[in-house]
Design an enzyme around this catalytic site. Structure first.
Site, short mmCIF file in Angstrom:
data_model
loop_
_atom_site.label_atom_id
_atom_site.label_comp_id
_atom_site.label_asym_id
_atom_site.label_seq_id
_atom_site.Cartn_x
_atom_site.Cartn_y
_atom_site.Cartn_z
N GLY A 26 15.38 -28.67 -50.34
CA GLY A 26 15.17 -29.96 -51.02
C GLY A 26 13.77 -29.97 -51.63
O GLY A 26 12.81 -29.60 -50.98
N THR B 16 8.44 -30.48 -47.41
CA THR B 16 9.64 -31.29 -47.21
C THR B 16 9.23 -32.74 -47.01
O THR B 16 8.26 -33.00 -46.28
CB THR B 16 10.49 -30.83 -46.00
OG1 THR B 16 11.40 -31.89 -45.64
CG2 THR B 16 9.65 -30.52 -44.77
N ASP C 169 10.71 -34.77 -45.27
CA ASP C 169 11.11 -35.22 -43.92
C ASP C 169 9.99 -35.11 -42.88
O ASP C 169 10.02 -35.78 -41.86
CB ASP C 169 12.30 -34.39 -43.41
CG ASP C 169 13.54 -34.55 -44.26
OD1 ASP C 169 13.59 -35.51 -45.06
OD2 ASP C 169 14.46 -33.71 -44.15
N ARG D 68 19.77 -24.37 -52.21
CA ARG D 68 20.04 -24.04 -50.80
C ARG D 68 21.02 -22.87 -50.87
O ARG D 68 22.19 -23.06 -51.16
CB ARG D 68 20.67 -25.24 -50.08
CG ARG D 68 19.78 -26.51 -50.12
CD ARG D 68 20.31 -27.54 -49.14
NE ARG D 68 19.78 -28.87 -49.37
CZ ARG D 68 18.62 -29.34 -48.89
NH1 ARG D 68 17.86 -28.56 -48.18
NH2 ARG D 68 18.25 -30.58 -49.13
N ASP E 130 9.64 -32.78 -40.76
CA ASP E 130 10.35 -32.47 -39.52
C ASP E 130 10.00 -31.09 -38.94
O ASP E 130 10.72 -30.59 -38.08
CB ASP E 130 11.87 -32.56 -39.76
CG ASP E 130 12.33 -31.63 -40.88
OD1 ASP E 130 11.48 -31.05 -41.60
OD2 ASP E 130 13.55 -31.46 -41.03
N ARG F 72 16.83 -37.10 -42.18
CA ARG F 72 17.78 -36.35 -41.32
C ARG F 72 17.55 -36.65 -39.85
O ARG F 72 17.68 -37.77 -39.42
CB ARG F 72 17.63 -34.85 -41.58
CG ARG F 72 18.34 -34.41 -42.81
CD ARG F 72 18.48 -32.90 -42.79
NE ARG F 72 19.30 -32.46 -43.88
CZ ARG F 72 19.01 -31.46 -44.68
NH1 ARG F 72 17.90 -30.79 -44.51
NH2 ARG F 72 19.82 -31.10 -45.63
N ASP G 103 12.60 -26.27 -43.26
CA ASP G 103 13.04 -25.40 -42.16
C ASP G 103 14.11 -24.39 -42.58
O ASP G 103 14.08 -23.23 -42.15
CB ASP G 103 13.48 -26.22 -40.94
CG ASP G 103 14.67 -27.10 -41.22
OD1 ASP G 103 14.93 -27.40 -42.40
OD2 ASP G 103 15.36 -27.49 -40.26
O1 F6P Z 1 15.38 -32.27 -46.43
C1 F6P Z 1 15.08 -33.18 -47.41
C2 F6P Z 1 16.24 -34.11 -47.66
O2 F6P Z 1 15.88 -34.96 -48.73
C3 F6P Z 1 16.71 -34.93 -46.45
O3 F6P Z 1 15.91 -36.03 -46.19
C4 F6P Z 1 18.11 -35.28 -46.88
O4 F6P Z 1 18.94 -35.56 -45.77
C5 F6P Z 1 18.55 -34.03 -47.56
O5 F6P Z 1 17.38 -33.40 -48.04
C6 F6P Z 1 19.51 -34.22 -48.70
O6 F6P Z 1 19.89 -32.96 -49.13
P1 F6P Z 1 20.66 -32.66 -50.48
O7 F6P Z 1 19.66 -32.62 -51.58
O8 F6P Z 1 21.26 -31.32 -50.25
O9 F6P Z 1 21.67 -33.74 -50.66
#
Ligand code: F6P
Length: 318
Positions: free
Chosen positions: A10, A124, A126, A71, A128, A170, A102
């Site tokens: 992300g 990130t 998050d 990803r 986290d 998350r 991560d």
């Molecule tokens: O890890 C960052 C994040 O924005 C999280 O807060 C969220 O749950 C996730 O990515 C969303 O991922 P995607 O862009 O794959 O929908």
């Protein structure tokens, strides 16, 4: 020396500032630097771009990532990892700098296990990653949430409503907790604590009794369905309750000065660690300064929960 750099997972505001620092410091130190487009996927697609000083001009203030990100599913397979390593070797990339969260660190570790030298930078929203304190993008996302909280509070006060604002994160409640403290939220509902329905309800009732005109509840995504919770709270308190789901706006926008500074420092430090030795390293801020950690060990550190901060919020939000 030839250094590869990619952004992965992300996106987070400040990734561009980190990339800029990597490229500029690498060139300053006389290295070749190769940008890999679209995260690890760019390795498989051989989507490489020789970076020069102007390839990172005018990006320090921009959200997103000029390299693109992804990803990568292929990085989850043994075959994919071996292939990625082979391609990097063919390209002569001695050190790979990975800017991401991560999942990206796990990809980097897998590459390190098959011989690739890697250094990761935490990026990130998050926050986290347990081994460090402030990932690139986190404080910008907090500011974005605060902007929304202020606006929602205006309309909440006008109509004497409660508002649930769902934020990202998350498994990690930092976005809700930090924005909750700074935004004066009445309650936060975060994965580390779970939903205390009675507690949230009683805060609304107590506020109502005191003539409070707004009740802001910050909810980390994926905990409880926000609309169902709003309905239950409305029934239990008699206070109209609305929902705002902030979603992807939290990931974009202009990085704060602090995120740009942190990203620049991390990027510069990563390049300075590229030498003759193979690296398997995660960089991050810990105890207020940049520290380097063994990548595998860094990934294994569980994110700790700042209970004291949560308790403060509980006390100051009466
Ligand atoms: O890890 C960052 C994040 O924005 C999280 O807060 C969220 O749950 C996730 O990515 C969303 O991922 P995607 O862009 O794959 O929908």
């Amino acid at each position: 020396m030839r250094i590869g750099v990619l952004t992965s997972g992300g996106d987070a505001p400040g990734m561009n500032a980190a990339l800029r620092a990597v490229v500029r410091v690498a060139i300053y130190e006389g290295h070749d630097v190769v940008g890999i487009r679209n995260g690890f996927s760019g390795i498989f697609d051989k989507d490489f771009k020789a970076m020069d000083l102007s390839s990172v001009a005018d990006i320090i203030h921009k959200g997103g990532t000029i390299l693109g990100t992804s990803r990568s599913e292929e990085m989850r397979t043994e075959e994919g990892i071996l292939r990625a390593r082979r391609i990097l070797k063919e390209e002569g990339i001695e050190h790979l700098i990975v800017i991401g969260g991560d999942g990206s660190m796990k990809g980097a570790l897998a590459l390190s296990d098959v011989g690739q030298s890697v250094i990761t930078l935490p990026a990130t929203i998050d926050n986290d990653l347990g081994y460090q304190e402030a990932s690139i993008g986190f404080y910008t996302a907090v500011e974005t949430i605060l902007d929304a909280v202020g606006k929602v509070r205006d309309t909440s006060s006008a109509l004497r409503r409660a508002n649930i604002i769902e934020v990202m994160g998350r498994e990690c409640g930092d976005l809700a907790l930090y924005a909750g403290i700074a935004g004066g939220a009445e309650s936060v509902i975060i994965p580390e604590v779970g939903l205390d329905f009675e507690g949230v309800k009683n805060k609304i009732l107590a506020g109502k009794k005191r003539g409070k005109r707004h009740h802001i509840i910050l909810l980390t995504e994926e905990q409880v369905p926000a609309y169902g919770l709003a309905k239950d709270l409305e029934e239990a308190t008699g206070v109209e309750t609305r929902v705002t789901i902030l979603g992807y706006i939290q990931r974009g926008g202009i990085p704060t000065g602090k995120d740009r500074i942190n990203a620049s420092r991390l990027g510069a430090e990563a390049v300075s660690l590229c030498g003759d030795e193979k690296r398997s390293m995660a960089l991050g801020f810990s105890e207020g300064r940049i520290q380097s950690f063994d990548l595998k060990e860094a990934l294994a550190v569980e994110k700790s929960f700042d209970r004291a901060l949560y308790d403060i919020l509980d006390k100051i939000s009466i």
